[in-house]
Design an enzyme around this catalytic site. Structure first.
Site, PDB file in Angstrom:
ATOM      1  CB  CYS A 180      -0.561  -0.042   1.133  1.00  0.00           C
ATOM      2  SG  CYS A 180      -0.156  -0.299   3.086  1.00  0.00           S
ATOM      3  CB  THR A 181      -0.037   5.002   0.111  1.00  0.00           C
ATOM      4  OG1 THR A 181      -0.222   4.975  -0.768  1.00  0.00           O
ATOM      5  CG2 THR A 181       1.083   6.523  -0.039  1.00  0.00           C
TER       6      THR A 181
END
Length: 250
Positions: A180-181
């Site tokens: 994810c980020t």
């Protein structure tokens, strides 16, 4: 003047999170910081911006200060820069979860997947028996993702549970790698899968941002840009600003 941006999170037992809100707000405001910080029983999650010295003082308080008493010594932390203040105000908010999955039985402080350093990520996701899953929202995936990653097609992280129930099978998908980020969503997703019978689950340490920061562009398996939850909009390799919403680190 360039501003320093700190994105951070840690899953940690914070039973007193409600009492921490005002002293944390006061400390950050005194340093002239702006951004968003979430506090919950399961930990902290935030992104703040300000001058170099102010950001360093704030991070030092989180990691070593009396306010948290050493409970955030393993803070997942990334720094970047912004040419303008990317946040309109300072917000310290109390939440049920620091990243919303909607399953209160999932506790990353007790059970979590294997954390993979960015330098080892390429080898893991290149293995033919690895199912690579992007745990971000569909609009983020559309801006960029890793080669061969599965897009769950979700509008919010809370929908990951439905995706897992409908598309993933512990007997079939024996080796799963997620990203994810900034690392928080894939870390919590790894705890969720382990709690539902999956045995070999990995997540990218520090998320895409740490990968883009440390992996040379000529060795990268990342394609596109990485959406970030502030007015810079997107970052590329080396965490360089590509374009220029006020949100917590994800």
């Amino acid at each position: 003047m360039l501003l320093k941006v700190a994105a951070f999170y840690q899953f940690a037992a914070l039973s007193d999170f409600r009492e921490l809100r005002e002293p944390l707000r006061s400390f950050a405001a005194g340093l002239g910081l702006k951004g968003s910080v979430l506090l919950a029983h399961e930990g902290i999650n935030g992104t703040v911006a300000g001058g170099d010295a102010s950001i360093d003082a704030f991070v030092g308080e989180l990691q070593r200060g009396a306010l948290f008493g050493g409970r955030l010594s393993n803070l997942e932390l990334k720094f970047s820069t912004a040419s303008e203040m990317p946040f309109r105000r300072l917000k310290i908010r109390l939440k049920k979860e620091i990243v919303t999955l909607g399953d209160m039985a999932v506790d990353p402080t007790r059970q979590v997947g294997t954390c993979v350093e960015p330098s080892d990520w390429n080898e893991l996701i290149a293995a033919p028996d690895t199912l690579v899953i992007d745990t971000r929202n569909a609009f983020e995936v559309a801006m960029g993702t890793f080669e061969g990653a599965v897009d769950p097609g979700i509008k919010s992280f809370g929908q990951f549970k439905e995706f897992a129930a409908q598309k993933l099978d512990p007997a079939k998908h024996r080796k799963i790698a997620m990203f994810c980020t900034g690392g928080i969503r894939c870390e919590k997703a790894s705890a969720y899968l382990l709690a539902h019978g999956f045995d070999e689950v990995y997540h990218l340490k520090g998320g895409i941002l740490r990968y883009l920061e440390g992996v040379p562009e000529n060795e990268s398996r990342w394609r596109g840009e990485c959406f970030v939850f502030d007015e810079r909009v997107a970052l590329g390799h080396g965490l360089r600003q590509r374009r220029g919403n006020d949100g917590a680190h994800e």
